[in-house]
Design a protein around this motif. Structure first.
Motif, PDB file in Angstrom:
ATOM      1  N   GLU A   1      -3.948   3.642  -6.382  1.00 39.80           N
ATOM      2  CA  GLU A   1      -4.326   3.654  -4.974  1.00 39.80           C
ATOM      3  C   GLU A   1      -5.833   3.910  -4.893  1.00 39.80           C
ATOM      4  OE1 GLU A   1      -2.881   5.586  -0.795  1.00 39.80           O
ATOM      5  OE2 GLU A   1      -3.165   6.913  -2.487  1.00 39.80           O
TER       6      GLU A   1
ATOM      7  N   ARG B   1     -11.789   8.302  -6.099  1.00 35.33           N
ATOM      8  CA  ARG B   1     -10.769   7.778  -7.023  1.00 35.33           C
ATOM      9  C   ARG B   1     -11.397   7.362  -8.358  1.00 35.33           C
ATOM     10  NH1 ARG B   1      -6.203   7.242  -3.622  1.00 35.33           N
ATOM     11  NH2 ARG B   1      -6.657   8.759  -2.011  1.00 35.33           N
TER      12      ARG B   1
ATOM     13  N   SER C   1       0.825  -1.203   0.000  1.00 33.80           N
ATOM     14  CA  SER C   1       0.000   0.000   0.000  1.00 33.80           C
ATOM     15  C   SER C   1       0.868   1.265   0.000  1.00 33.80           C
ATOM     16  CB  SER C   1      -0.972   0.011   1.178  1.00 33.80           C
ATOM     17  OG  SER C   1      -0.272   0.065   2.393  1.00 33.80           O
ATOM     18  N   ARG C   2       2.051   1.198   0.604  1.00 33.77           N
ATOM     19  CA  ARG C   2       2.960   2.356   0.586  1.00 33.77           C
ATOM     20  C   ARG C   2       3.505   2.578  -0.818  1.00 33.77           C
ATOM     21  NH1 ARG C   2       3.259   7.026   1.685  1.00 33.77           N
ATOM     22  NH2 ARG C   2       5.318   7.907   1.619  1.00 33.77           N
TER      23      ARG C   2
ATOM     24  N   ALA D   1       1.019   6.662  -6.875  1.00 28.11           N
ATOM     25  CA  ALA D   1      -0.075   7.619  -7.087  1.00 28.11           C
ATOM     26  C   ALA D   1       0.431   9.047  -6.941  1.00 28.11           C
ATOM     27  CB  ALA D   1      -1.209   7.344  -6.097  1.00 28.11           C
TER      28      ALA D   1
ATOM     29  N   GLU E   1      -8.083   1.806  -3.012  1.00 27.44           N
ATOM     30  CA  GLU E   1      -8.789   1.155  -1.912  1.00 27.44           C
ATOM     31  C   GLU E   1      -9.458   2.182  -1.002  1.00 27.44           C
ATOM     32  OE1 GLU E   1      -5.392   0.297  -2.360  1.00 27.44           O
ATOM     33  OE2 GLU E   1      -5.872  -1.445  -3.585  1.00 27.44           O
TER      34      GLU E   1
ATOM     35  N   GLN F   1       1.965   1.719  -3.563  1.00 33.93           N
ATOM     36  CA  GLN F   1       0.840   2.238  -4.336  1.00 33.93           C
ATOM     37  C   GLN F   1       0.674   3.742  -4.096  1.00 33.93           C
ATOM     38  OE1 GLN F   1      -1.985  -0.583  -2.667  1.00 33.93           O
ATOM     39  NE2 GLN F   1      -2.416  -1.332  -4.733  1.00 33.93           N
ATOM     40  N   ALA F   2       0.784   4.145  -2.848  1.00 37.35           N
ATOM     41  CA  ALA F   2       0.644   5.567  -2.511  1.00 37.35           C
ATOM     42  C   ALA F   2       1.747   6.377  -3.168  1.00 37.35           C
ATOM     43  CB  ALA F   2       0.670   5.758  -0.997  1.00 37.35           C
TER      44      ALA F   2
END
Length: 193
Positions: free
Chosen positions: A76, A84, A4-5, A11, A78, A7-8
């Protein structure tokens, strides 16, 4: 690094690069436009218009901003899913606006009117998607009705297009201000935690 990091970070990078490309095109592009082009009066779509000298610069800005926003929204997604999704549509609409161009501003030049209509449709999708992202930021799960940035964005999405019709001599300036605000909204969306 946690997925997730990553992905962030993707993004954030994609959104930032897209915004830099758009803003650069808005600043640099008019220097390559014909003398009849006035950035205060003419829109970025007219800067990127059919048969316009230097139009590729603004088209590249549209495409870069669109791809950057689309990649960011898909990378990102979720969190704040409806925001989004609206931003993904916004990004796709920007790419379409880069592909299909506005009719030329020079009188008497041949124009592909179908392409001009497709550009107008893509632009309408961009504006509607931005308003949708602002509305989702306010009312969807995880949103906040106290989000002043989203309220201002929603007002801008409605008021500036109306103001552009009422003040044609300043429509280029108004549109650029609207784009700059959308950039700020998008940056905030992908950098806030």
């Amino acid at each position: 690094m946690h997925r997730s990091r990553r992905q962030a970070q993707l993004a954030q990078s994609a959104a930032t690069i897209g915004i830099v490309l758009l803003v650069s095109a808005m600043i640099i592009g008019p220097a390559f436009a014909p003398p009849a082009y006035d950035w205060l009066r003419h829109t970025t779509s007219q800067q990127a218009g059919q048969a316009m000298p230097g139009a590729w610069i603004m088209r590249a800005g549209f495409a870069g901003f669109g791809v950057g926003t689309l990649v960011a929204a898909l990378a990102e997604n979720e969190r704040r899913r409806l925001v989004r999704q609206a931003l993904a549509i916004f990004g796709a609409g920007m790419v379409a606006a880069a592909i299909w161009s506005h009719a030329p501003i020079t009188a008497g030049m041949a124009a592909d009117l179908l392409e001009d209509k497709l550009h107008s449709l893509a632009s309408a999708i961009v504006g509607t998607a931005f308003a949708g992202a602002c509305a989702a930021s306010l009312f969807a799960k995880g949103g906040s009705r106290g989000d002043l940035v989203a309220w201002i964005g929603l007002a801008i999405a409605v008021v500036i297009p109306l103001a552009m019709n009422q003040w044609p001599a300043g429509q280029g300036l108004l549109q650029r201000l609207m784009f700059l605000y959308s950039c700020a909204f998008i940056l905030r969306e992908f950098y806030r935690r």
